[in-house]
Write an enzyme that holds these catalytic residues in place. Structure first.
Site, PDB file in Angstrom:
ATOM      1  N   ASP A  67       0.857  -1.241   0.067  1.00 29.46           N
ATOM      2  CA  ASP A  67       0.041  -0.099  -0.074  1.00 29.46           C
ATOM      3  C   ASP A  67       1.041   1.334   0.076  1.00 29.46           C
ATOM      4  O   ASP A  67       2.009   1.100   0.135  1.00 29.46           O
ATOM      5  CB  ASP A  67      -0.991  -0.101   1.248  1.00 29.46           C
ATOM      6  CG  ASP A  67      -0.324  -0.453   2.334  1.00 29.46           C
ATOM      7  OD1 ASP A  67       0.980  -0.248   2.470  1.00 29.46           O
ATOM      8  OD2 ASP A  67      -1.103  -0.447   3.512  1.00 29.46           O
ATOM      9  N   ASN A 136      -9.495  -1.234  12.593  1.00 32.66           N
ATOM     10  CA  ASN A 136     -10.786  -1.094  12.102  1.00 32.66           C
ATOM     11  C   ASN A 136     -10.763  -2.505  11.158  1.00 32.66           C
ATOM     12  O   ASN A 136     -11.870  -2.771  10.398  1.00 32.66           O
ATOM     13  CB  ASN A 136     -11.190  -0.118  11.265  1.00 32.66           C
ATOM     14  CG  ASN A 136     -10.130   0.282  10.062  1.00 32.66           C
ATOM     15  OD1 ASN A 136      -9.341  -0.643   9.882  1.00 32.66           O
ATOM     16  ND2 ASN A 136     -10.459   1.263   9.527  1.00 32.66           N
ATOM     17  N   HIS A 138      -8.873  -3.264   8.754  1.00 33.80           N
ATOM     18  CA  HIS A 138      -8.091  -3.070   7.215  1.00 33.80           C
ATOM     19  C   HIS A 138      -7.117  -3.866   7.176  1.00 33.80           C
ATOM     20  O   HIS A 138      -6.322  -4.300   8.077  1.00 33.80           O
ATOM     21  CB  HIS A 138      -7.924  -1.668   7.133  1.00 33.80           C
ATOM     22  CG  HIS A 138      -6.652  -1.012   7.625  1.00 33.80           C
ATOM     23  ND1 HIS A 138      -6.813   0.515   8.130  1.00 33.80           N
ATOM     24  CD2 HIS A 138      -5.541  -1.553   7.947  1.00 33.80           C
ATOM     25  CE1 HIS A 138      -5.647   0.446   8.480  1.00 33.80           C
ATOM     26  NE2 HIS A 138      -4.808  -0.299   8.667  1.00 33.80           N
ATOM     27  N   GLU A 143      -9.774  -0.509   3.374  1.00 31.30           N
ATOM     28  CA  GLU A 143     -10.667   0.159   4.371  1.00 31.30           C
ATOM     29  C   GLU A 143     -12.295  -0.655   4.387  1.00 31.30           C
ATOM     30  O   GLU A 143     -12.831  -0.868   3.255  1.00 31.30           O
ATOM     31  CB  GLU A 143     -10.908   1.456   4.315  1.00 31.30           C
ATOM     32  CG  GLU A 143      -9.601   2.188   4.278  1.00 31.30           C
ATOM     33  CD  GLU A 143      -9.110   2.536   5.898  1.00 31.30           C
ATOM     34  OE1 GLU A 143      -9.214   1.385   6.685  1.00 31.30           O
ATOM     35  OE2 GLU A 143      -8.461   3.486   6.044  1.00 31.30           O
TER      36      GLU A 143
HETATM   37  C1  GLP Z   1      -1.641   0.329   8.437  1.00 31.72           C
HETATM   38  C2  GLP Z   1      -1.330  -0.221   6.976  1.00 31.72           C
HETATM   39  C3  GLP Z   1      -1.160  -1.701   7.078  1.00 31.72           C
HETATM   40  C4  GLP Z   1      -0.580  -2.296   8.449  1.00 31.72           C
HETATM   41  C5  GLP Z   1      -1.768  -1.820   9.393  1.00 31.72           C
HETATM   42  C6  GLP Z   1      -1.422  -2.057  11.016  1.00 31.72           C
HETATM   43  O1  GLP Z   1      -2.368   1.548   8.228  1.00 31.72           O
HETATM   44  N1  GLP Z   1      -1.899   0.460   5.863  1.00 31.72           N
HETATM   45  O2  GLP Z   1      -0.434  -2.197   5.941  1.00 31.72           O
HETATM   46  O3  GLP Z   1      -0.413  -3.661   8.382  1.00 31.72           O
HETATM   47  O4  GLP Z   1      -2.047  -0.464   9.364  1.00 31.72           O
HETATM   48  O5  GLP Z   1       0.002  -1.429  11.479  1.00 31.72           O
HETATM   49  P1  GLP Z   1       0.609  -1.615  12.659  1.00 31.72           P
HETATM   50  O6  GLP Z   1       1.361  -2.783  12.422  1.00 31.72           O
HETATM   51  O7  GLP Z   1       1.572  -0.346  12.846  1.00 31.72           O
HETATM   52  O8  GLP Z   1      -0.213  -1.764  13.681  1.00 31.72           O
END
Ligand code: GLP
Length: 245
Positions: A67, A136, A138, A143
């Protein structure tokens, strides 16, 4: 879904690195779809140590970026592309030309997403998606609501995601409002998915992911329909969920 609970974050990360390494050792040309975010960072550092010690050769691996924020140049330090390069690609010695980006500055981002999906297909699909879990539900930046057949595309970030990514940007008002993401269809078609989840703040979304009703309103619940998903969680995230090992 197979849930493996580890006592703490470091143990989870070591196990994740070993799992990723064994997939690469079995298939040196594996195509991976790796998340950024904080959760996989220690696993990536462990992989890097294996590579430095000569225990892992990842030089033939292919990487598709998961992403990206819309509007960011790949050279921007805050881009998820730059983060992928410095946390995983460079430390593992994966040549830059084996990395396919999601171009945040494409003049036609919708067309760029279509090209990205075509490139994944031309590469024979994704062998391993290494995912984190958004608060949430995702995955990447799919999303809620996201359907299982959603292609790679431009998305509006939800207020929840803007809040959770605020610390990376020095404030929620600085987080770009839109992003490009590998679609749910890319994750659906990945031959294996490794979902990494750490911390008490992920406990309720992890439980919903594993046990909740499958719904576009919580995209991670689609993983219940995937034939090859392993969830590595630490005890803080898993709570009382039983480990499958
Ligand atoms: C982010 C990214 C994801 C990531 C997720 C969890 O917003 N878009 O690719 O895996 O949220 O992030 P974290 O590991 O910092 O909790």
């Amino acid at each position: 879904m197979n849930l493996i609970v580890h006592e703490n974050y470091d143990e989870m990360s070591v196990a994740a690195a070993e799992r990723i390494a064994s997939i690469i050792q079995e298939r040196p040309t594996a195509t991976i779809l790796p998340a950024t975010g904080s959760t996989p960072m220690t696993a990536y550092a462990d992989l890097s140590r294996m590579s430095d010690a000569g225990l892992l050769d990842a030089s033939q691996v292919r990487v598709f970026q998961l992403d990206e924020y819309l509007g960011l140049a790949e050279t921007d330090f805050r881009s998820l592309f730059a983060w992928t390069l410095r946390s995983l690609v460079a430390p593992l010695g994966i040549p830059r030309d084996r990395v396919r980006n999601l171009p945040g500055q494409a003049s036609d981002p919708d067309a760029a997403c279509r090209d990205y999906d075509a490139a994944i297909e031309a590469a024979g699909g994704i062998d391993l998606a290494i995912l984190g879990l958004g608060p949430n539900g995702h995955l990447g930046f799919n999303e809620p609501p996201s359907n299982l057949d959603a292609p790679s595309r431009v998305v509006e970030l939800t207020p929840e995601s803007i809040t959770s990514n605020g610390p990376y940007w020095g404030g929620t008002d600085r987080v770009p409002p839109q992003a490009l993401t590998a679609g749910m269809s890319v994750i659906r078609d990945a031959r294996a998915v490794l979902l990494l989840v750490s911390g008490e703040h992920k406990r309720s979304i992890l439980e919903r992911t594993i046990r909740g009703e499958v719904t576009p309103d919580c995209p991670s619940t689609w993983l219940q329909r995937h034939p090859n998903v392993t969830v590595f969680a630490d005890r803080a995230a898993a709570g009382y969920l039983p480990s499958d090992n």
